[in-house]
Design an enzyme around this catalytic site. Structure first.
Site, PDB file in Angstrom:
ATOM      1  N   HIS A 103     -16.579  -7.091 -24.537  1.00 13.31           N
ATOM      2  CA  HIS A 103     -16.137  -5.959 -23.725  1.00 13.31           C
ATOM      3  C   HIS A 103     -14.992  -6.494 -22.867  1.00 13.31           C
ATOM      4  CE1 HIS A 103     -20.330  -4.070 -24.326  1.00 13.31           C
ATOM      5  NE2 HIS A 103     -19.455  -3.554 -25.166  1.00 13.31           N
ATOM      6  N   GLU A 137     -26.055 -11.135 -19.256  1.00 11.37           N
ATOM      7  CA  GLU A 137     -25.300 -10.363 -18.258  1.00 11.37           C
ATOM      8  C   GLU A 137     -25.177 -11.244 -17.031  1.00 11.37           C
ATOM      9  OE1 GLU A 137     -24.140  -7.406 -18.907  1.00 11.37           O
ATOM     10  OE2 GLU A 137     -25.284  -6.790 -20.676  1.00 11.37           O
TER      11      GLU A 137
HETATM   12 ZN   LIG Z   1     -20.869  -5.706 -22.095  1.00  9.98          ZN
END
Ligand SMILES: [Zn+2]
Ligand SMILES: *[C@@H]1O[C@H](CO)[C@@H](O)[C@H](O)[C@H]1NC(C)=O
Ligand SMILES: *[C@@H]1O[C@H](CO)[C@@H](O)[C@H](O)[C@H]1NC(C)=O
Length: 458
Positions: free
Chosen positions: A85, A290
């Site tokens: 991302h 994350e």
């Molecule tokens: Zn992501």
């Protein structure tokens, strides 16, 4: 003359430590850094590209290890991938710092670094979506820069087993995005054993599955793999080695996570994710990490964020030495590709098979396990192995399986399990992963608003 040459050589080794500042390097700067590390450390690094993006940027991977440019039998392949991302950017910085740290540790003969690079080949892809990065703004939560240049979410773009089970593969054949295709081909080129995929927008170690079709994998709101014990352990290794991830409630607007870990589906289901693909189709256990509440942390926070993650990034690599590894030999003593190596009680959707070197790698927690090895024209071999904790020794337990040819009894051969070992649906899907594509884009086409809602988290 020779002293200036010496100075030049010294500079080559010293300069990198000063060059890698704590800031966001452009794609161009990152490329230059990787080229320079590769050029000054030819003994332990190998720089290669796995493909190009929509806009034609290279997807550079730096491999580190004793034999960085090729696989060595018995040495497991590990990988880190960041920035799929494009607006989740901390992983880029962390992986460059990790390269710096590994090279520095090796050059100064630090024991852990020598042991790690002697025993492991580590592949680092600091950005899987450099095009998206070029579009990103520095907002903490929004999606500007998340997608590739075709507007696709790369973490929704992989062939999905569960979608494939629902509808026959082939029905909805779509073209994979070039960045996804590059990773799929990469997975076919090496037998990766363990991996992590670095994101931002929360602070949690998430493990497969991310998807489910409501089958037996769905247990109490989680989509549970046959290797759930191993995944839970891996996720906890990361969260507990991180400065504070295991506290589990570090980001204001994200739900608390017990021990800083979560099952992917239980957090929120998604289709076409990279970690499910790695695990189901490429027998590589992958976590989604994350690593920052803010997707684009202010540059002044970067030194502290590196300190928070450094031990965890290293400890996680060491977990590639869990379990058992070895080779399968046929009756003639030749290592064989495609032998099924199964562990009782673990019904993998696609059974683990030996690679082209005849090797298998099986991550397992300490304990006793019953292995079954199946290969055409050979007797099914069953063996119980006592598995110790490998990471401390930088090696999984080593065990080779020596097969015996089936005695030719007429009429028996067709019913031998060895003849029925090809599990056609799974083989078909594996072939599809190479040739066509089964990626489904429904999540993207349902509506942009849905995507935005979901993508606010990771
Ligand atoms: Zn992501
Ligand atoms: C990496 O360095 C080696 C040794 O200097 C060199 O041969 C190779 O071309 C370099 N790779 C890249 C991609 O520049
Ligand atoms: C594995 O089996 C051995 C005996 O073969 C036993 O001593 C040991 O306790 C067992 N380990 C576990 C974890 O069950």
């Amino acid at each position: 003359m020779s002293s200036s040459l010496l100075l030049l050589l010294l500079l080559l080794f010293i300069v990198p430590a000063f060059m890698l500042e704590f800031r966001y390097h452009s794609n161009r700067e990152m490329e230059q850094y990787l080229l320079q590390v590769n050029a000054s450390n030819p003994d332990i690094t190998h720089l290669y590209s796995i493909g190009t993006t929509v806009r034609g940027q290279q997807l550079w991977v730096l491999a580190l290890g004793d034999s960085p440019d090729h696989h060595t039998v018995g040495v497991p392949e590990f990988k880190y991938v960041a920035n799929m991302h494009g607006n989740e950017v901390l992983g880029r910085v962390l992986l460059l710092q990790l390269i710096e740290e590994l090279v520095r540790g090796y050059r100064s003969s630090e024991t852990w670094s020598l042991q790690l690079l002697h025993s492991t080949r580590i592949h680092i892809l600091p950005t899987m979506n450099p095009d998206g990065f070029d579009n990103a703004d520095n907002n903490c939560v929004y999606v500007q820069g998340r997608f590739n240049s075709n507007g696709a979410d790369l973490n929704r773009g992989f062939p999905d087993t569960f979608a494939g089970l629902r509808q026959q593969p082939n029905v909805n054949e779509q073209k994979m995005e070039p960045e996804v295709r590059a990773v799929v081909d990469w997975l076919k080129s090496e037998t990766f054993v363990l991996s992590a995929n670095l994101h931002g927008g929360a602070l949690v170690a998430s493990y497969p599955y991310d998807n489910s079709n409501g089958g037996p994998e769905l247990v109490g709101g989680a989509s549970v793999t046959p290797d759930n014990d191993v995944f839970l352990h891996l996720a906890k290794v990361y969260s507990s080695s991180h400065a504070h991830m295991s506290k589990g409630n570090q980001c204001e607007d994200v739900s608390p996570f017990q021990d800083g870990v979560t099952n992917g589906y239980q957090w929120y289901p998604l289709e076409g994710g990279m970690q499910d693909f790695n695990y189901v189709w490429a027998q590589c256990l992958e976590l989604t990490l994350e690593l920052s509440c803010c997707k684009f942390p202010p540059p002044e926070d970067l030194p502290a964020l590196w300190t928070d993650n450094k031990q965890a990034l290293l400890a996680y690599i060491q977990q590639v030495h869990l379990g058992v590894k070895g080779r399968v030999f046929d009756a003639a003593g030749v290592p064989v590709q495609g032998a099924l190596v199964e562990v009782r009680g673990r019904q993998n959707l696609c059974p683990f098979r030996t690679n082209r070197f005849g090797e298998y790698y099986r991550l397992l927690l300490p304990g006793n396990y019953s292995f079954t090895v199946t290969y055409p024209d050979h007797e099914v071999l069953t063996d119980t192995l006592a598995v110790p904790y490998g990471p401390d020794q930088f090696s999984a337990k080593q065990h080779d399986f020596l097969l015996r040819r089936t005695t030719t009894l007429t009429g028996l051969a067709p019913t031998e399990p060895a003849q029925a070992d090809l599990t056609p649906t799974c083989s078909q899907r594996l072939n599809l992963a190479g040739g066509g594509a089964t990626a489904r884009w429904s999540a993207l086409t349902v509506g942009f608003s849905l995507v935005v809602l979901r993508s606010l988290v990771d």
